[in-house]
Scaffold this motif. Sequence first.
Motif, PDB file in Angstrom:
ATOM      1  N   PRO A   1       0.802  -1.222   0.000  1.00  0.00           N
ATOM      2  CA  PRO A   1       0.000   0.000   0.000  1.00  0.00           C
ATOM      3  C   PRO A   1       0.837   1.275   0.000  1.00  0.00           C
ATOM      4  N   GLU A   2       1.432   1.608  -1.134  1.00  0.00           N
ATOM      5  CA  GLU A   2       2.161   2.883  -1.224  1.00  0.00           C
ATOM      6  C   GLU A   2       1.266   3.959  -1.837  1.00  0.00           C
ATOM      7  N   GLY A   3       0.027   3.620  -2.093  1.00  0.00           N
ATOM      8  CA  GLY A   3      -0.896   4.641  -2.556  1.00  0.00           C
ATOM      9  C   GLY A   3      -1.092   4.698  -4.061  1.00  0.00           C
TER      10      GLY A   3
ATOM     11  N   GLN B   1       5.227  -2.104  -5.284  1.00  0.00           N
ATOM     12  CA  GLN B   1       5.340  -0.640  -5.392  1.00  0.00           C
ATOM     13  C   GLN B   1       6.595  -0.191  -4.642  1.00  0.00           C
ATOM     14  N   SER B   2       7.034  -1.023  -3.726  1.00  0.00           N
ATOM     15  CA  SER B   2       8.313  -0.875  -3.016  1.00  0.00           C
ATOM     16  C   SER B   2       8.496  -2.167  -2.223  1.00  0.00           C
ATOM     17  N   PRO B   3       9.706  -2.455  -1.745  1.00  0.00           N
ATOM     18  CA  PRO B   3       9.882  -3.677  -0.942  1.00  0.00           C
ATOM     19  C   PRO B   3       9.521  -3.452   0.527  1.00  0.00           C
ATOM     20  N   GLN B   4       8.637  -2.491   0.805  1.00  0.00           N
ATOM     21  CA  GLN B   4       8.387  -2.057   2.171  1.00  0.00           C
ATOM     22  C   GLN B   4       8.195  -3.196   3.173  1.00  0.00           C
ATOM     23  N   THR B   5       7.254  -4.095   2.904  1.00  0.00           N
ATOM     24  CA  THR B   5       6.972  -5.117   3.927  1.00  0.00           C
ATOM     25  C   THR B   5       8.154  -6.077   4.056  1.00  0.00           C
ATOM     26  N   PHE B   6       8.831  -6.375   2.946  1.00  0.00           N
ATOM     27  CA  PHE B   6       9.961  -7.316   3.021  1.00  0.00           C
ATOM     28  C   PHE B   6      11.114  -6.743   3.838  1.00  0.00           C
ATOM     29  N   LYS B   7      11.357  -5.438   3.678  1.00  0.00           N
ATOM     30  CA  LYS B   7      12.490  -4.910   4.438  1.00  0.00           C
ATOM     31  C   LYS B   7      12.162  -4.887   5.927  1.00  0.00           C
ATOM     32  N   GLN B   8      10.877  -4.711   6.239  1.00  0.00           N
ATOM     33  CA  GLN B   8      10.504  -4.774   7.651  1.00  0.00           C
ATOM     34  C   GLN B   8      10.667  -6.204   8.173  1.00  0.00           C
TER      35      GLN B   8
ATOM     36  N   PHE C   1       7.391  -0.662  -8.970  1.00  0.00           N
ATOM     37  CA  PHE C   1       6.415  -0.559 -10.062  1.00  0.00           C
ATOM     38  C   PHE C   1       5.155   0.130  -9.564  1.00  0.00           C
ATOM     39  N   ARG C   2       4.760   1.204 -10.201  1.00  0.00           N
ATOM     40  CA  ARG C   2       3.524   1.886  -9.796  1.00  0.00           C
ATOM     41  C   ARG C   2       2.760   2.288 -11.046  1.00  0.00           C
ATOM     42  N   ASP C   3       1.510   1.885 -11.081  1.00  0.00           N
ATOM     43  CA  ASP C   3       0.695   2.160 -12.255  1.00  0.00           C
ATOM     44  C   ASP C   3       0.019   3.517 -12.086  1.00  0.00           C
TER      45      ASP C   3
ATOM     46  N   THR D   1      13.617   3.101 -10.018  1.00  0.00           N
ATOM     47  CA  THR D   1      14.553   2.449  -9.101  1.00  0.00           C
ATOM     48  C   THR D   1      14.678   3.241  -7.800  1.00  0.00           C
ATOM     49  N   GLN D   2      14.694   2.507  -6.708  1.00  0.00           N
ATOM     50  CA  GLN D   2      14.903   3.136  -5.396  1.00  0.00           C
ATOM     51  C   GLN D   2      16.203   2.635  -4.783  1.00  0.00           C
ATOM     52  N   ILE D   3      16.816   3.496  -3.957  1.00  0.00           N
ATOM     53  CA  ILE D   3      17.816   2.999  -3.012  1.00  0.00           C
ATOM     54  C   ILE D   3      17.005   2.780  -1.744  1.00  0.00           C
TER      55      ILE D   3
ATOM     56  N   MET E   1      -0.697   9.225   4.919  1.00  0.00           N
ATOM     57  CA  MET E   1       0.002  10.173   4.062  1.00  0.00           C
ATOM     58  C   MET E   1       1.272   9.519   3.499  1.00  0.00           C
ATOM     59  N   HIS E   2       1.923   8.697   4.300  1.00  0.00           N
ATOM     60  CA  HIS E   2       3.132   8.004   3.823  1.00  0.00           C
ATOM     61  C   HIS E   2       2.731   6.574   3.450  1.00  0.00           C
ATOM     62  N   HIS E   3       2.644   5.687   4.391  1.00  0.00           N
ATOM     63  CA  HIS E   3       2.041   4.365   4.198  1.00  0.00           C
ATOM     64  C   HIS E   3       1.607   3.851   5.564  1.00  0.00           C
ATOM     65  N   PRO E   4       0.819   2.778   5.609  1.00  0.00           N
ATOM     66  CA  PRO E   4       0.197   2.389   6.895  1.00  0.00           C
ATOM     67  C   PRO E   4       1.175   1.851   7.936  1.00  0.00           C
TER      68      PRO E   4
ATOM     69  N   GLY F   1      13.934  11.637  -1.333  1.00  0.00           N
ATOM     70  CA  GLY F   1      13.802  10.435  -0.517  1.00  0.00           C
ATOM     71  C   GLY F   1      12.819  10.655   0.601  1.00  0.00           C
ATOM     72  N   GLY F   2      12.311   9.555   1.129  1.00  0.00           N
ATOM     73  CA  GLY F   2      11.380   9.683   2.248  1.00  0.00           C
ATOM     74  C   GLY F   2      11.295   8.372   2.992  1.00  0.00           C
ATOM     75  N   GLY F   3      10.937   8.478   4.258  1.00  0.00           N
ATOM     76  CA  GLY F   3      10.805   7.257   5.045  1.00  0.00           C
ATOM     77  C   GLY F   3      10.200   7.565   6.395  1.00  0.00           C
TER      78      GLY F   3
ATOM     79  N   ILE G   1       9.916   6.045  10.833  1.00  0.00           N
ATOM     80  CA  ILE G   1      10.085   5.062  11.903  1.00  0.00           C
ATOM     81  C   ILE G   1       8.794   4.248  11.882  1.00  0.00           C
ATOM     82  N   ARG G   2       8.929   2.937  11.922  1.00  0.00           N
ATOM     83  CA  ARG G   2       7.767   2.072  11.704  1.00  0.00           C
ATOM     84  C   ARG G   2       7.066   1.684  12.997  1.00  0.00           C
ATOM     85  N   ILE G   3       5.842   1.261  12.807  1.00  0.00           N
ATOM     86  CA  ILE G   3       5.124   0.593  13.886  1.00  0.00           C
ATOM     87  C   ILE G   3       5.738  -0.802  14.012  1.00  0.00           C
TER      88      ILE G   3
ATOM     89  N   GLY H   1      13.283   3.317   8.327  1.00  0.00           N
ATOM     90  CA  GLY H   1      14.075   3.317   7.098  1.00  0.00           C
ATOM     91  C   GLY H   1      13.721   4.465   6.192  1.00  0.00           C
ATOM     92  N   ILE H   2      14.201   4.340   4.975  1.00  0.00           N
ATOM     93  CA  ILE H   2      14.035   5.416   4.001  1.00  0.00           C
ATOM     94  C   ILE H   2      14.247   4.821   2.616  1.00  0.00           C
ATOM     95  N   ALA H   3      13.669   5.456   1.613  1.00  0.00           N
ATOM     96  CA  ALA H   3      13.985   5.067   0.241  1.00  0.00           C
ATOM     97  C   ALA H   3      14.242   6.334  -0.564  1.00  0.00           C
TER      98      ALA H   3
HETATM   99  N1  ASP Z   1       8.571   2.422   1.041  1.00  0.00           N
HETATM  100  C1  ASP Z   1       8.615   3.855   1.129  1.00  0.00           C
HETATM  101  C2  ASP Z   1       8.404   4.462  -0.255  1.00  0.00           C
HETATM  102  O1  ASP Z   1       8.552   3.793  -1.267  1.00  0.00           O
HETATM  103  C3  ASP Z   1       9.891   4.369   1.682  1.00  0.00           C
HETATM  104  C4  ASP Z   1      10.078   4.017   3.110  1.00  0.00           C
HETATM  105  O2  ASP Z   1       9.181   4.259   3.925  1.00  0.00           O
HETATM  106  O3  ASP Z   1      11.176   3.549   3.438  1.00  0.00           O
HETATM  107  O4  ASP Z   1       8.131   5.639  -0.358  1.00  0.00           O
END
Ligand code: ASP
Length: 581
Positions: A172-174, A194-201, A218-220, A232-234, A443-446, A480-482, A484-486, A526-528
């Motif tokens: 859910p990156e929106g 849309q990002s590897p968000q859940t995997f990196k967590q 990938f985002r449509d 591509t993201q770092i 606003m960012h992700h859940p 970039g943006g990121g 602190i996670r729940i 984290g951050i991307a």
């Molecule tokens: N996954 C987020 C994004 O693609 C970045 C992050 O929260 O680390 O914007």
Amino acid sequence: MLRTHNCGQLTISDTGSQVTLCGWVQRSRDLGGMTFVDLRDRYGITQLVFNMETDAILCENARQLGREYVLMVTGTVTERSSKNPKMSTGDIEVTVLQIHLLNSALTPPFTIEDHTDGGDDLRLKYRYLDLRRNAVRANMELRHQVAQETRRYLDEQQFLEVETPVLIKSTPEGARDFVVPSRMNPGEFYALPQSPQTFKQLLMVAGFDRYFQIVKCFRDEDLRADRQPEFTQIDCEMSFVEQADILQMFEGLIRHLFRKVKQAEIGELPLMTYSDAMKNYGNDKPDLRFDMKFVHAGELLKGKGFKVFDDAEMVAGINVTGGASYTRKQIDELTDFVRRPQLGATGLVYARYHEDGTVKSSVDKFYSGEELTKWTILFNSKPGDLMLVLAGDNTRTTRALSELRLEMGTRLGLRDKNKFAALWVVDFPLLEYNEEAKRFFAMHHPFTSPRPEDQHLLESSPGNVRANAYDMVINGVEVGGGSIRIYDKALQQKMFRILGFSDKEAQEQFGFLMQAFEYGAPPHGGIAFGFDRLCALFGGSDSIRDYIAFPKNNSGRDIMIDSPAAISPQQLDELSISLKK
Ligand code: ASP
């Protein structure tokens, strides 16, 4: 190797040696008794020379060579009589003894020169030819350098590079997902990340502690100059950290990249709250290469009988240094600019502060000279400046004034591509209310955590909760943006509920994550970074496409391989898909 040297290598010290070069014919010139051919490869150009007197047959053969033919030539390095200081090989030429034609070539559909005659579409269709051009190749070299330096820095900081899968399910990156049908599971689909968000967590739950990946996402979405359907993201994540640790670590990354790639120092990144960014620049990614802050002028300007101001929710302006010389025509252009449907301002009020100390405004009828002097104080205006004022509802006026500020910055030459102003924007709202859907969206992700001191407002006043999130902004671009996670199951569940997921839906979509949180999840964040955007920024371009080897066009098509494309009835059948007639 078929060659002894490359085409950018030979210098005066090689004079007299016999060499073999391979490359493409850039151009050839016949000058009576002599024929010159420029041979090009990735490293440069070497001039080849053929002499009618010494070897007429060879010279004749050379005259038959067309543009982009591929050659292997052997010859002797000779000092040039007229040197070209602009070329690394400009002191020498190779007197050819033997040509071996490796391949001929059709006439290219556009000239493979720094200034080409090829339009965008043609160059995309023949991207492999476009990539032969110096400018495009240099962009790829820059991209390579940014990637290598990123790896170097993060490796030194103990980050592990881990690949995460591409066939996954919705993140859910929106944005909208791209989906892939599964042959082995008829009627079921993977989604591309849309990002590897859940995997990196999950890697943090696994104890990997510091992860990164330079990864395709990938985002449509609808496309723009700075958007591609695959980009591509770092992507990075760290355990046992607080916001300040992340900011420090990744400010370090950006500082390293600026040093290595641009030989530039960016200094300390200031921290700006979202609310200050909106108040002073009307934008959560302010371009700080220039100041020109918003001046909120409602209090001073309302109540003088000018209805446009009196009825407005917001009255605000900017002071344009040295702008008093703006002609009526130029101001009309600015008025048209803010009136464009995208911005929708109703008009633009201006006041010129003349060198002689008088102030002349477009609303003199309502404001006396004395009143206008008060404007100059509020706007911190000096003789020679121009004050521009907009009024209307908050959202629209903020957006229009922000765009006007940027436009003035551009017009005044304050947005120099070789100057860099970086900052962190922090304390974003956690949630945004959507009137149409009648619910809150992240606003960012859940997975972003609320700021601890705001957590008690989650249920009573969700719109006022600030997120423990941060964006890095450079020159008005979010690079970039990121957050602190729940990392607590109960809080994550509460978040899903606020976002309108039923417990069942949350379980179906993200049960794996909430379960992982029950097996000892560490605090993490984290951050991307948008890798293509960073490259474009370093390269001084607004378009990320220039930094992608094989980009797609504005309709998301790859016009070189002609994709997307229909698939055969057999393939559809295998995938258990029937298309709408
Ligand atoms: N996954 C987020 C994004 O693609 C970045 C992050 O929260 O680390 O914007």
